[in-house]
Design a protein around this motif. Structure first.
Motif, short mmCIF file in Angstrom:
data_model
loop_
_atom_site.label_atom_id
_atom_site.label_comp_id
_atom_site.label_asym_id
_atom_site.label_seq_id
_atom_site.Cartn_x
_atom_site.Cartn_y
_atom_site.Cartn_z
N LYS A 47 0.82 -1.26 0.05
CA LYS A 47 0.05 0.18 -0.22
C LYS A 47 0.93 1.18 -0.06
N ASP A 48 1.72 1.14 0.76
CA ASP A 48 3.00 2.40 0.82
C ASP A 48 3.50 2.69 -0.49
N VAL A 49 3.94 1.58 -1.34
CA VAL A 49 4.40 1.82 -2.45
C VAL A 49 3.56 2.16 -3.62
N VAL A 50 2.39 1.84 -3.48
CA VAL A 50 1.42 2.06 -4.42
C VAL A 50 1.02 3.54 -4.29
N ALA A 70 2.92 5.77 -3.00
CA ALA A 70 4.18 6.62 -3.44
C ALA A 70 4.11 6.96 -4.96
N ILE A 71 3.78 5.59 -5.62
CA ILE A 71 3.85 5.80 -6.90
C ILE A 71 2.73 6.84 -7.60
N LEU A 72 1.48 6.77 -6.86
CA LEU A 72 0.37 7.46 -7.00
C LEU A 72 0.94 8.98 -7.17
N GLY A 73 1.48 9.15 -6.12
CA GLY A 73 2.07 10.54 -5.97
C GLY A 73 3.12 11.18 -6.90
N SER A 74 3.95 10.41 -6.88
CA SER A 74 5.28 10.41 -8.01
C SER A 74 4.64 10.76 -9.43
N SER A 75 3.67 9.69 -9.73
CA SER A 75 2.99 9.80 -11.27
C SER A 75 2.41 11.11 -11.40
N LEU A 91 -4.32 3.75 -12.40
CA LEU A 91 -4.14 2.38 -12.12
C LEU A 91 -4.03 2.35 -10.66
N SER A 92 -2.98 3.29 -10.04
CA SER A 92 -2.84 3.28 -8.51
C SER A 92 -3.89 3.46 -7.86
N LEU A 93 -4.74 4.41 -8.18
CA LEU A 93 -6.10 4.56 -7.42
C LEU A 93 -7.00 3.37 -7.62
N GLY A 104 1.66 -5.56 -9.75
CA GLY A 104 2.82 -5.75 -10.50
C GLY A 104 2.63 -4.71 -11.96
N TRP A 105 1.49 -4.65 -12.21
CA TRP A 105 1.24 -3.81 -13.58
C TRP A 105 1.28 -2.46 -12.91
N THR A 106 1.12 -1.74 -11.83
CA THR A 106 1.24 -0.47 -11.50
C THR A 106 2.74 -0.37 -11.23
#
Length: 110
Positions: free
Chosen positions: A5-8, A10-15, A68-70, A83-85
């Motif tokens: 959840k923390d990784v996703v 972070a990906i959401l914010g970074s993207s 995708l993260s959302l 994995g796709w995220t």
């Protein structure tokens, strides 16, 4: 251990941040294109159109990664989507760097 959840998150914010970064480069290309007078010859306009299209595609990739993260967060963390995220974010990083490098080269060295 880092939670998925923390990784996703972070990906959401970074993207989302990278999408804004890409829009800055798109703005540079548009401003440089508009600095020419009307009736721009096709060979001169072509690199600007190519860069603009690539930047718009990179922006779309960033937004797809955000979506995708959302979707992963809203769906309770389906394992297949994780994995796709991660994979899409890796592709996004390469695309953002490539777009930034191409735009910088095009605007500064041509």
């Amino acid at each position: 251990m880092i939670e998925p959840k923390d990784v996703v998150i972070a990906i959401l914010g970074s993207s989302a941040a990278l999408a804004g970064f890409v829009l800055v480069f798109l703005g540079i290309v548009i401003a440089a294109y508009q600095s020419y007078s009307g009736g721009l010859p096709a060979p001169v306009a072509h690199p600007f159109r190519t860069a603009g299209t690539a930047l718009l595609g990179t922006f779309a990739l960033c937004l797809i990664t955000v979506a995708l993260s959302l979707l992963w967060l809203a769906g309770g963390g389906p394992p297949g989507l994780y994995g796709w995220t991660i994979g899409l974010f890796a592709v996004e990083l390469v695309a953002v760097f490539g777009s930034a490098a191409w735009t910088t080269r095009m605007v500064l060295w041509q």
